[in-house]
Write a protein that holds these residues in place. Structure first.
Motif, short mmCIF file in Angstrom:
data_model
loop_
_atom_site.label_atom_id
_atom_site.label_comp_id
_atom_site.label_asym_id
_atom_site.label_seq_id
_atom_site.Cartn_x
_atom_site.Cartn_y
_atom_site.Cartn_z
N GLY A 136 88.18 5.54 68.99
CA GLY A 136 87.72 4.24 69.16
C GLY A 136 86.35 4.21 69.80
O GLY A 136 86.15 3.41 70.65
N ASP A 151 75.30 2.00 68.18
CA ASP A 151 74.74 0.99 67.42
C ASP A 151 74.76 0.84 65.96
O ASP A 151 75.00 0.18 65.02
CB ASP A 151 73.10 0.93 67.61
CG ASP A 151 73.16 0.84 69.09
OD1 ASP A 151 73.37 -0.27 70.08
OD2 ASP A 151 72.21 1.59 69.86
N LYS A 152 74.79 2.08 65.54
CA LYS A 152 74.86 2.53 64.04
C LYS A 152 75.78 3.83 63.95
O LYS A 152 75.72 4.63 64.85
CB LYS A 152 73.47 2.89 63.30
CG LYS A 152 72.50 1.81 63.38
CD LYS A 152 72.93 0.52 62.41
CE LYS A 152 72.13 -0.58 62.36
NZ LYS A 152 72.14 -1.50 61.45
N TRP A 188 83.42 3.89 68.21
CA TRP A 188 82.42 3.44 67.52
C TRP A 188 81.84 2.14 68.27
O TRP A 188 80.69 1.83 68.11
CB TRP A 188 82.92 2.73 66.11
CG TRP A 188 84.14 1.71 66.36
CD1 TRP A 188 83.87 0.15 66.21
CD2 TRP A 188 85.48 1.63 66.33
NE1 TRP A 188 84.96 -0.37 66.48
CE2 TRP A 188 86.01 0.56 66.64
CE3 TRP A 188 86.42 3.02 66.44
CZ2 TRP A 188 87.36 0.11 66.91
CZ3 TRP A 188 87.80 2.95 66.51
CH2 TRP A 188 88.17 1.39 66.61
N ASP A 189 82.50 1.74 69.26
CA ASP A 189 81.93 0.39 69.98
C ASP A 189 80.96 0.77 71.02
O ASP A 189 80.15 0.08 71.70
CB ASP A 189 83.11 -0.33 70.77
CG ASP A 189 83.95 0.49 71.61
OD1 ASP A 189 83.75 1.74 71.68
OD2 ASP A 189 84.62 0.05 72.33
N GLN A 190 80.65 2.37 71.14
CA GLN A 190 79.96 2.68 71.98
C GLN A 190 78.36 3.15 71.30
O GLN A 190 77.42 3.55 71.93
CB GLN A 190 80.30 4.04 72.74
CG GLN A 190 81.59 3.92 73.42
CD GLN A 190 82.18 5.17 73.73
OE1 GLN A 190 81.66 6.21 73.83
NE2 GLN A 190 83.36 5.00 74.28
N ARG A 213 83.32 2.43 56.49
CA ARG A 213 83.04 1.92 57.96
C ARG A 213 81.46 2.24 58.37
O ARG A 213 81.08 1.78 59.46
CB ARG A 213 83.85 2.22 58.79
CG ARG A 213 85.18 1.90 58.82
CD ARG A 213 86.26 2.49 60.05
NE ARG A 213 87.46 1.90 60.02
CZ ARG A 213 88.08 1.68 61.21
NH1 ARG A 213 87.80 2.00 62.21
NH2 ARG A 213 89.41 1.20 61.30
#
Length: 197
Positions: free
Chosen positions: A117, A123-124, A119-121, A166
């Motif tokens: 989890g 920007d790309k 990926w929310d930390q 993704r």
């Protein structure tokens, strides 16, 4: 600051690509290296890991292969270990951000970016990828690696196709070092262009 996440399944060439970003002057936070420090001699997590997983540490800190055998395939044990490691790595990451507060771009090298989890930390996201036969050959050439261990590790990771779907950028690593380096430079230039205009 643009936070660029780098990930990829085992044997895809992630460490090589991370070094290429570093060679271009991009500060790199290596989550695996942070874990090694935390579990190494005098590491912050050694005593607690020994307490929860007796017999997995020694004079050199945590014996990662013994610990891996203890937790791979054991969901509760793995969650117990991650509950120790993830907060400690998060503290290291925050210290990294503070140390590089002036940088316009940083790279976060996180092997399980999607699985845990993270990926929310960022920007790309950059995913490194290679064909399955190349991946298998690379991984099985590692000391102490077996087919069974490789399959157990793969079972904990999202499929490569899902990671590529993704990603904001995909870097193939079977194309040769210089072509891979050119892909790294292209990503950096593309991210910098809007900042320069």
């Amino acid at each position: 600051m643009i936070k660029l996440g780098l990930t990829g399944s085992i044997g895809m060439g992630k460490s090589t690509v991370a070094k290429m970003f570093a060679d271009e002057g991009v500060p790199v936070f290596d989550a695996d290296a942070a874990v090694h420090r935390l579990q190494g001699p005098e590491g912050e997590l050694v005593r607690e890991i020994e307490s929860r997983f007796p017999g997995t540490t020694g004079l050199k800190g945590v014996d990662r292969s013994v610990l891996a055998e203890r937790v791979l395939g054991e969901r509760e044990a793995l969650q117990n270990l991650e509950a120790l490691i993830h907060p400690a790595v998060a503290r290291e990451r925050e210290a990294f951000f503070q140390a590089h507060a002036e940088a316009w771009l940083v790279l976060l090298d996180i092997p399980l970016l999607f699985e845990k989890g993270g990926w929310d930390q960022v920007d790309k996201i950059v995913v490194v990828s290679a064909p399955p036969d190349v991946q298998r050959e690379r991984v099985l050439a590692r000391p102490g690696m077996t087919e069974e261990k490789f399959e157990r590790i793969l079972a904990l990771q999202f499929p490569d196709a899902e990671k590529r779907a993704r990603a904001d950028y995909v870097i193939p690593t079977e194309i040769g070092i210089e072509a891979t380096r050119a892909a790294v430079r292209e990503i950096i230039a593309g991210l910098k262009k809007p900042l320069d205009s």
